[in-house]
Write an enzyme that holds these catalytic residues in place. Structure first.
Site, PDB file in Angstrom:
ATOM      1  N   ASP A  94      -6.375  -8.102   4.429  1.00  0.00           N
ATOM      2  CA  ASP A  94      -5.773  -8.740   4.392  1.00  0.00           C
ATOM      3  C   ASP A  94      -5.085  -9.612   3.962  1.00  0.00           C
ATOM      4  O   ASP A  94      -4.815 -11.412   3.628  1.00  0.00           O
ATOM      5  CB  ASP A  94      -4.435  -8.599   3.448  1.00  0.00           C
ATOM      6  CG  ASP A  94      -4.916  -7.253   2.191  1.00  0.00           C
ATOM      7  OD1 ASP A  94      -5.941  -7.491   1.634  1.00  0.00           O
ATOM      8  OD2 ASP A  94      -4.108  -5.772   2.244  1.00  0.00           O
ATOM      9  N   ARG A 124     -13.653  -7.547 -10.949  1.00  0.00           N
ATOM     10  CA  ARG A 124     -13.758  -7.004 -10.152  1.00  0.00           C
ATOM     11  C   ARG A 124     -14.534  -5.880  -9.567  1.00  0.00           C
ATOM     12  O   ARG A 124     -14.491  -4.367 -10.709  1.00  0.00           O
ATOM     13  CB  ARG A 124     -12.802  -6.014  -9.211  1.00  0.00           C
ATOM     14  CG  ARG A 124     -11.516  -7.687  -8.581  1.00  0.00           C
ATOM     15  CD  ARG A 124      -9.771  -7.794  -8.564  1.00  0.00           C
ATOM     16  NE  ARG A 124     -10.715  -6.998  -7.202  1.00  0.00           N
ATOM     17  CZ  ARG A 124      -9.458  -6.409  -6.054  1.00  0.00           C
ATOM     18  NH1 ARG A 124      -7.970  -6.641  -5.930  1.00  0.00           N
ATOM     19  NH2 ARG A 124      -9.533  -6.679  -4.936  1.00  0.00           N
ATOM     20  N   ARG A 154       1.668   4.574  -3.317  1.00  0.00           N
ATOM     21  CA  ARG A 154       1.466   5.736  -3.212  1.00  0.00           C
ATOM     22  C   ARG A 154       2.763   6.290  -2.460  1.00  0.00           C
ATOM     23  O   ARG A 154       2.596   7.857  -3.253  1.00  0.00           O
ATOM     24  CB  ARG A 154       0.308   6.099  -1.322  1.00  0.00           C
ATOM     25  CG  ARG A 154      -0.618   5.479  -1.342  1.00  0.00           C
ATOM     26  CD  ARG A 154      -1.412   5.206  -0.151  1.00  0.00           C
ATOM     27  NE  ARG A 154      -2.508   4.362   0.122  1.00  0.00           N
ATOM     28  CZ  ARG A 154      -3.068   3.235   0.094  1.00  0.00           C
ATOM     29  NH1 ARG A 154      -2.243   2.331  -0.488  1.00  0.00           N
ATOM     30  NH2 ARG A 154      -4.474   3.792   0.016  1.00  0.00           N
ATOM     31  N   GLY A 175      -5.755  -4.153  -7.862  1.00  0.00           N
ATOM     32  CA  GLY A 175      -7.068  -3.251  -7.373  1.00  0.00           C
ATOM     33  C   GLY A 175      -6.333  -1.788  -7.257  1.00  0.00           C
ATOM     34  O   GLY A 175      -7.362  -0.881  -7.401  1.00  0.00           O
ATOM     35  N   SER A 195       1.274  -1.337   0.029  1.00  0.00           N
ATOM     36  CA  SER A 195      -0.288  -0.227   0.350  1.00  0.00           C
ATOM     37  C   SER A 195       0.753   0.918  -0.007  1.00  0.00           C
ATOM     38  O   SER A 195       0.793   2.408  -0.838  1.00  0.00           O
ATOM     39  CB  SER A 195      -0.604   0.342   1.111  1.00  0.00           C
ATOM     40  OG  SER A 195      -1.833  -0.987   0.587  1.00  0.00           O
ATOM     41  N   LYS A 251     -11.890 -10.002  -3.442  1.00  0.00           N
ATOM     42  CA  LYS A 251     -10.270 -10.010  -3.634  1.00  0.00           C
ATOM     43  C   LYS A 251     -10.261 -10.015  -4.744  1.00  0.00           C
ATOM     44  O   LYS A 251     -10.785 -10.352  -5.268  1.00  0.00           O
ATOM     45  CB  LYS A 251     -10.002 -10.004  -2.763  1.00  0.00           C
ATOM     46  CG  LYS A 251     -10.017  -9.542  -1.116  1.00  0.00           C
ATOM     47  CD  LYS A 251     -10.219  -7.978  -1.456  1.00  0.00           C
ATOM     48  CE  LYS A 251     -10.411  -6.826   0.159  1.00  0.00           C
ATOM     49  NZ  LYS A 251      -9.555  -5.199   0.366  1.00  0.00           N
TER      50      LYS A 251
HETATM   51  C1  S3P Z   1      -5.360  -1.044  -0.079  1.00  0.00           C
HETATM   52  C2  S3P Z   1      -6.805  -1.616   0.949  1.00  0.00           C
HETATM   53  C3  S3P Z   1      -7.351  -2.846   0.625  1.00  0.00           C
HETATM   54  C4  S3P Z   1      -6.948  -4.153   0.673  1.00  0.00           C
HETATM   55  C5  S3P Z   1      -5.418  -3.816  -0.774  1.00  0.00           C
HETATM   56  C6  S3P Z   1      -4.683  -2.265  -0.486  1.00  0.00           C
HETATM   57  C7  S3P Z   1      -4.765  -0.344   0.019  1.00  0.00           C
HETATM   58  O1  S3P Z   1      -8.663  -2.832   0.131  1.00  0.00           O
HETATM   59  O2  S3P Z   1      -7.123  -5.321   0.346  1.00  0.00           O
HETATM   60  O3  S3P Z   1      -4.989  -5.011  -0.982  1.00  0.00           O
HETATM   61  O4  S3P Z   1      -3.904  -0.017  -0.508  1.00  0.00           O
HETATM   62  O5  S3P Z   1      -5.713   1.280   0.061  1.00  0.00           O
HETATM   63  P1  S3P Z   1      -9.951  -1.796   0.422  1.00  0.00           P
HETATM   64  O6  S3P Z   1      -9.806  -0.695   0.921  1.00  0.00           O
HETATM   65  O7  S3P Z   1     -10.480  -2.400  -1.113  1.00  0.00           O
HETATM   66  O8  S3P Z   1     -11.006  -3.097   1.489  1.00  0.00           O
END
Ligand code: S3P
Length: 441
Positions: free
Chosen positions: A322, A129, A33, A101, A29, A349
């Protein structure tokens, strides 16, 4: 044939335990970013500890495709020559976000604020998704983002739309949706606020502040004003607690284990796995707590212990979202019954993680029953056999750890996507004591 369509099989031999001091790869994550905000900043941002996995590399490539000069990654170091909030250029092709995603949902917000049109595509999993969760609030802001009729990718984002600030009450606890709206808010003509129904990871808010962009957080609501700017900074990406999880669970279930995971990010919005494992009776210590670049970090030591089944508190679900595939393996090794509810998000997911885990556990002789919003697992012996990961990295790594307690080998199909989040999982797990190999079948 593309690399992800080859059947990479993992074969994990039964028994053994985990030991040593290891650092798992960088947080996914935060890595995503760092590229996004570093690109939008003014000046040169230096990143270390960057995850060199396919997902974060897809984000990196997307920004290169939009004209940002980025050097690396070399041993986790990336240098980003930021172009400012209005400096991105129209890519000459669709942005291919692979399995990611996070890339697609966060970029849908960012792209909505640009002057040019963009198309975003993904692999078979990402193409199934749900994207309405981002396109609906973006439409309220004045953006035009088209999906397929089913609300799935490809996404076509129209450029040149003036965005308006909204106050969005999120129907699902999603950091991806929250981040998408806040990033769009940087380009709106008035204040943008998002209220979440339960705490979700706050890396976007923290990192915006790290780049000098004010974010007002009041309880469950985060707001940004337009008209600010991001100033380049340095980012030290901690090890990903989601990747550390496989080793935490492996050590907890395999007798004789004693492992220390180093420099793990323990942001309070990510520590559900620690809380849940402790409730199950895990022997887990959080050591050397410190703060690195606005994110709390620690070393986590886990030793084997007899786990017990629990009813997982629903307030922990977004904080461990996760980590459930691995936690289901812990539940299979616990004494008694574990019940998860309130976790229907797991069905959308990288795979349907409730069904795919239930099927795999049953294939290994475990009494596991999927429910619409969770699972019920009876602890007991783990057998041997072949399980399907359905191309889901976290399913593959979870079943690999199950071998520590299995009666015979576990073969896992479709493991190529482990490279999305954890390059060289097989190498690192082997060095810690898991008897695992990878082959092309
Ligand atoms: C993430 C948020 C989560 C997580 C994904 C990474 C992120 O998803 O499951 O692996 O980096 O913001 P959701 O916000 O859809 O739950």
């Amino acid at each position: 044939m593309s690399h992800s369509s080859k059947n990479i099989q993992f074969v994990a031999q039964p028994g053994g335990n985990l030991s040593g001091e290891v650092r798992v790869p960088g947080d996914k994550s935060i890595s995503h970013r760092s590229i996004m905000l570093g690109s939008l900043a003014e000046g040169t941002t230096e990143v270390s500890g960057f995850l060199e996995g396919e997902d974060s590399l897809a984000t990196l490539q997307a920004f290169r495709d939009m004209g940002v000069q980025i050097e690396g990654p070399t041993a986790g170091r990336v240098t980003i020559h930021g172009v400012g909030l209005h400096g991105l250029k129209q890519p000459t092709r669709s942005l291919d976000l692979g399995n990611s995603g996070t890339s697609m949902r966060l970029l849908s917000g960012l792209m909505s604020g640009q002057a040019f049109d963009v198309e975003m595509v993904g692999d078979a999993s990402l193409s199934g998704r749900p994207m309405k969760r981002v396109t609906l609030p973006l439409a309220q802001m004045g953006a035009e983002v088209a999906t397929t009729e089913a609300g799935t990718p490809p996404l076509k984002v129209k450029g040149g739309c003036q965005l308006h600030g909204i106050h969005y009450d999120m129907p699902v606890a999603s950091a991806q949706v929250k981040s998408c709206i806040l990033l769009a808010g940087l380009y709106a003509d008035s204040t943008t606020c998002v209220t979440e129904p339960a705490p979700t990871r706050d890396h976007t808010e923290r990192m915006l502040k790290g780049f000098g962009y004010p974010v007002k957080v009041d309880g469950a609501t985060a707001c940004v004003e337009p008209g600010g700017r991001l100033t380049a900074t340095t980012i030290d990406v901690p090890a990903d607690i989601s990747s550390a999880t496989f080793f935490m669970v492996g050590a907890a279930i395999a007798s004789g284990s004693d492992i220390t995971l180093q420099h793990v990010g323990i942001n309070p919005t990510r520590i559900g796995v620690i809380n849940i494992l402790r409730l199950m009776g895990a022997n887990l210590e959080v050591l050397n707590e410190r703060e690195v670049g606005g994110e709390p970090v620690a070393d986590i030591r886990v030793r084997a212990s007899q786990l017990k089944g629990i009813r997982i508190p629903e307030d922990q679900v977004p904080l461990a979202i996760d980590e459930f595939p691995a936690l289901f393996v812990a539940a299979a090794c616990a004494e008694g019954e574990t019940v998860l509810t309130g976790a229907e998000e797991l069905r959308v997911k990288e795979s349907d993680r409730i069904q795919v885990m239930a099927d795999g556990l049953v294939a290994l002789g475990v009494d596991a029953r999927a429910t619409p919003d969770g699972i019920v697992i009876q602890g007991g012996p783990i057998g041997s056999g072949t399980v399907e990961s359905h191309g889901d990295h976290r399913i593959a790594m979870s079943f690999a750890m199950a071998a520590l307690r299995a009666s015979g080998p576990i073969t896992i199909n479709d493991c190529a996507n482990v490279n999305t989040s954890f390059p060289d999982f097989v190498g690192l797990a082997s060095r810690c004591g898991l008897n695992i190999s990878s082959r092309e079948a």
